[in-house]
Motif scaffolding. Structure first.
Motif, PDB file in Angstrom:
ATOM      1  N   VAL A  96       0.888  -1.233   0.109  1.00  0.00           N
ATOM      2  CA  VAL A  96      -0.031  -0.115   0.047  1.00  0.00           C
ATOM      3  C   VAL A  96       0.868   1.233  -0.023  1.00  0.00           C
ATOM      4  CG1 VAL A  96      -1.637   1.419   1.378  1.00  0.00           C
ATOM      5  CG2 VAL A  96      -1.814  -1.224   1.400  1.00  0.00           C
ATOM      6  N   ASP A 112      -1.543   3.656  -1.950  1.00  0.00           N
ATOM      7  CA  ASP A 112      -2.434   3.085  -2.794  1.00  0.00           C
ATOM      8  C   ASP A 112      -3.686   2.247  -1.838  1.00  0.00           C
ATOM      9  OD1 ASP A 112      -3.901   1.497  -4.708  1.00  0.00           O
ATOM     10  OD2 ASP A 112      -2.284   0.583  -5.472  1.00  0.00           O
ATOM     11  N   THR A 160      -6.301   1.133  -2.623  1.00  0.00           N
ATOM     12  CA  THR A 160      -7.222  -0.157  -3.045  1.00  0.00           C
ATOM     13  C   THR A 160      -6.436  -1.390  -2.725  1.00  0.00           C
ATOM     14  OG1 THR A 160      -5.736   0.017  -4.957  1.00  0.00           O
ATOM     15  CG2 THR A 160      -7.964   1.267  -5.102  1.00  0.00           C
ATOM     16  N   ARG A 161      -5.304  -1.381  -2.312  1.00  0.00           N
ATOM     17  CA  ARG A 161      -4.635  -2.644  -1.876  1.00  0.00           C
ATOM     18  C   ARG A 161      -4.793  -2.889  -0.549  1.00  0.00           C
ATOM     19  NH1 ARG A 161       0.070  -3.001  -6.339  1.00  0.00           N
ATOM     20  NH2 ARG A 161       0.618  -4.806  -5.233  1.00  0.00           N
ATOM     21  N   GLY A 205      -8.180   8.699   0.074  1.00  0.00           N
ATOM     22  CA  GLY A 205      -8.063   7.825  -1.068  1.00  0.00           C
ATOM     23  C   GLY A 205      -9.060   8.139  -1.926  1.00  0.00           C
TER      24      GLY A 205
END
Lengths: 374, 291
Positions: B67, B79, B81-82, B266
């Motif tokens: 991430v 990140d 989404t991870r 995010g």
């Protein structure tokens, strides 16, 4: 008027300086920085301040502590030493006064007891003890103890030598550590652990003076107030609570300026946890609350909020609440443009002063203690 | 258990007096100007505050999912989404830059936290349940409010946008003293385009709520280019006019304070609607509060 012969004496303990001594086994910390400040009068010459806590008492090497309790005991030993030394100092001053035999006629004349009995203050004409020892800034010491407890003993994130190395550099090159230490709970947020640590110090302080009275017959009244917070901020090193050199130290029994982020009710609740000690100090515990303007949508709503705050504080066990309402933006303007803001009066500690007459460091302190509200 | 993203003490703008405001997670509207994006989703997520980051790199070293990355210049790239929300980076972060966007509470725990300021709940003060949409967790809210009442909290307020079935209101009514009620638009098509949902149920719920006799504090966000026209505000005022328990109507001008929170979660950057100019605000104010 005989200046200095009032027969009333008080002195104080630099509590955060005492922490520094305990952290270094009775010696001042090594540091690579120092700054002179102009205090009391901004036009006076700047000078370097040093704490008048007494170095040399070896309270133990903190690096040898296996538990936080041992560390706390070392601090308490140092703090007790400073307390009793100051009490002795007061008793000495009283005996000197008595031997000298003079006391101010003007001041004696203001006491009904003295006039009624015909005896002056040094000869039993005033029935109450007039000797007081101030110990302010204990909340900042609570923050320091809590930081060491969390970082060194609970989470074992850093060692005492690592923290000392960072303090020596005023945290330069140690910002990650400083942020970690800042994130440890601070006094003034209604966190039981740190609030009761500070309350425990206040309790001990009062108890030692009771013991001292029993042993010597000389009464020294404890007071949870202190006026040397600014000199202390520049007279000692950075501290393990994440405070850089010169950053503000708590005044009286109030939170370290800027560290109470849950609003004024949480501040009062934190302070009220020391209500036993406050009672032992005969209620001598000054609580400053600097609030921003525009508390409510209008004057009526603002007044209802102030009213609830004051009555709630009384119910929580406080007997003194010193509320001032400031506009931080206006004070910053006054720093930039003193000529057009000469009329602003602010509370400093036991006195009020024109804001523009204060030195920059004290001005910053006054601004930094304004509580942020939602 | 309930999901809460923030508890604010000494809250002065969510009802009268000194209040503790609890912000619930999850919302059934998607207002384009939302200033509390932590409340949009019910799920707890990773949150990253770039202002607090000291670029120590601990998170990148620990994260099993990649991430966290640091550019050559030391910029922390996240990140979201991870993220599997394992919490390793949050526990390790020295500065509190990484955190959970919210927390689970039991009704007992939350009621205890809401009771810390009991001595100060005078002059109308007390607890406000806000969000997000507090009524999406109606049964948790009911239990918590009941416990607060038992502990002596005098005035409980629910801050709602009203986009919930009426049964949610029915559940909490016995324990709630007043409602802060958002009305964002009167015309349904406008409401739909601005918030993603119809307002028919919202307006119907408000009418029914008025009949219960609870005090109502109406709040109208004023969003430039969306609902800041006099016709729209006049239509809202006309709808409110026959209601008998409205104690206050307040216009809340759009502000940009919540915008930085989107990046921290995010989420894509929201549009900036710009400041409401004072003359417009004065004009609209005269419509909702004449005289």
């Amino acid at each position: 008027m005989l200046d200095g012969f009032s027969g009333i004496e008080f002195t104080h303990i630099d509590a955060v300086a005492t922490f520094e001594l305990a952290f270094n086994n009775g010696q001042w910390a090594e540091r690579t920085y120092s700054k002179p400040i102009q205090y009391w009068n901004k036009n006076g010459a700047a000078c370097y301040y040093t704490s008048d806590a007494i170095p040399g008492y070896a309270s133990g090497d903190p690096e040898s502590c296996a538990t936080f309790q041992e560390f706390l005991d070392m601090f308490l030993a140092q703090y007790r030493f400073q307390t009793l030394r100051k009490a002795e100092e007061l008793r000495q001053r009283y005996e000197d006064l008595l031997r000298d035999g003079r006391s101010s006629v003007l001041l004696n004349g203001t006491y009904e007891f003295v006039l009624d009995s015909g005896l002056d203050i040094l000869r039993g004409g005033f029935p109450y003890p007039n000797y007081m020892l101030f110990s302010g800034s204990l909340p900042t010491v609570g923050d320091c103890l809590m930081a060491v407890k969390t970082a060194v003993f609970d989470e074992k994130r850093f060692t005492i030598p690592q923290i000392k190395a960072a303090l020596k550099q005023n945290f330069q090159g140690f910002e990650a550590m400083r942020q970690y230490l800042l994130a440890v709970p601070k006094f003034g947020n209604d966190n039981d652990q740190v609030d009761f640590l500070a309350a425990c110090l206040a309790n001990h302080f009062c108890d030692w003076l009771t013991e001292y009275q029993a042993q010597t017959g000389f009464t020294v009244s404890p007071a949870l107030v202190g006026w040397r917070f600014l000199e202390e901020a520049y007279g000692i090193s950075a501290t393990p609570d994440g405070r850089r050199y010169g950053d503000p130290i708590a005044e009286h029994y109030c939170p370290t300026p800027g560290r109470a982020v849950n609003g004024p009710t949480a501040i009062v609740q934190s302070i009220a946890k020391a209500r036993d000690a406050i009672a032992k100090a005969n209620g001598v515990c000054a609580v400053h609350l600097s609030l921003p303007r525009n508390l409510g949508d209008d004057d009526e709503a603002g007044l209802a909020i102030l009213d609830a705050l004051v009555l709630g504080a009384l119910d929580s066990g406080l007997n003194e609440l010193n509320i001032a309402i400031y506009d931080p933006q206006l004070l910053r303007q006054a720093q930039q443009d003193p000529e057009h803001h000469e009329d602003i009066i602010v509370r400093v500690w036991g006195y009020s002063a024109r804001f523009v007459d204060l030195c920059k460091e004290m001005q910053d302190h006054v601004i930094s203690r304004i509580v942020r509200t939602g | 258990m309930g999901h809460v993203f923030h508890i604010q003490r000494f809250s002065l703008h969510d009802g009268p007096g000194i209040r503790t405001t609890v912000f619930f997670m999850g919302c059934s509207l998607r207002c384009r100007w939302c200033h509390n994006p932590e409340g949009l989703r019910w799920e707890i997520a990773l949150q990253y505050d770039s202002k607090k980051c000291v670029s120590c790199g601990l998170c990148a070293a620990l994260c099993p999912n990649g991430v966290h990355r640091f550019s050559e210049g030391g910029v922390h790239l996240v990140d979201f989404t991870r993220c599997s929300l394992c919490g390793q980076c949050i526990r390790a972060c020295p500065s509190g830059a990484l955190l959970y966007s919210g927390r689970d509470y039991s009704p007992e725990e939350l009621a205890a936290l809401c009771s810390r300021d009991l001595p100060y709940y005078r002059n109308g003060g007390g607890v406000t349940f806000s969000g997000g949409e507090a009524l999406l967790q109606a049964s948790f809210l009911r239990e918590t409010a009941q416990l607060c009442k038992q502990r002596g909290v005098p005035a409980i307020i629910v801050d709602t946008a009203g986009n919930v079935p009426w049964s949610a209101f029915e559940q909490v009514l016995p324990w709630v003293d007043a409602f802060l009620y958002d009305v964002k638009a009167y015309h349904e098509d406008l409401h739909r385009s601005a918030t993603g949902a119809s307002n028919l149920e919202i307006l119907e719920n408000l009418k029914r709520l008025d009949q219960t006799g609870k005090d109502l504090y109406i709040r109208i966000p004023v969003i430039p280019t969306v609902n800041d026209r006099t016709e729209e505000i006049r239509a809202i005022a006309g709808f409110l006019q026959p209601l008998t328990h409205v104690r206050q109507i307040r216009l809340i001008p759009y502000h940009t304070l919540g915008r930085s929170k989107y990046a921290a979660l995010g989420l894509p950057e929201p549009p900036n609607f710009g400041a409401v100019d004072e003359s417009t605000l004065a004009l609209l104010e005269a419509i909702v509060n004449p005289g």
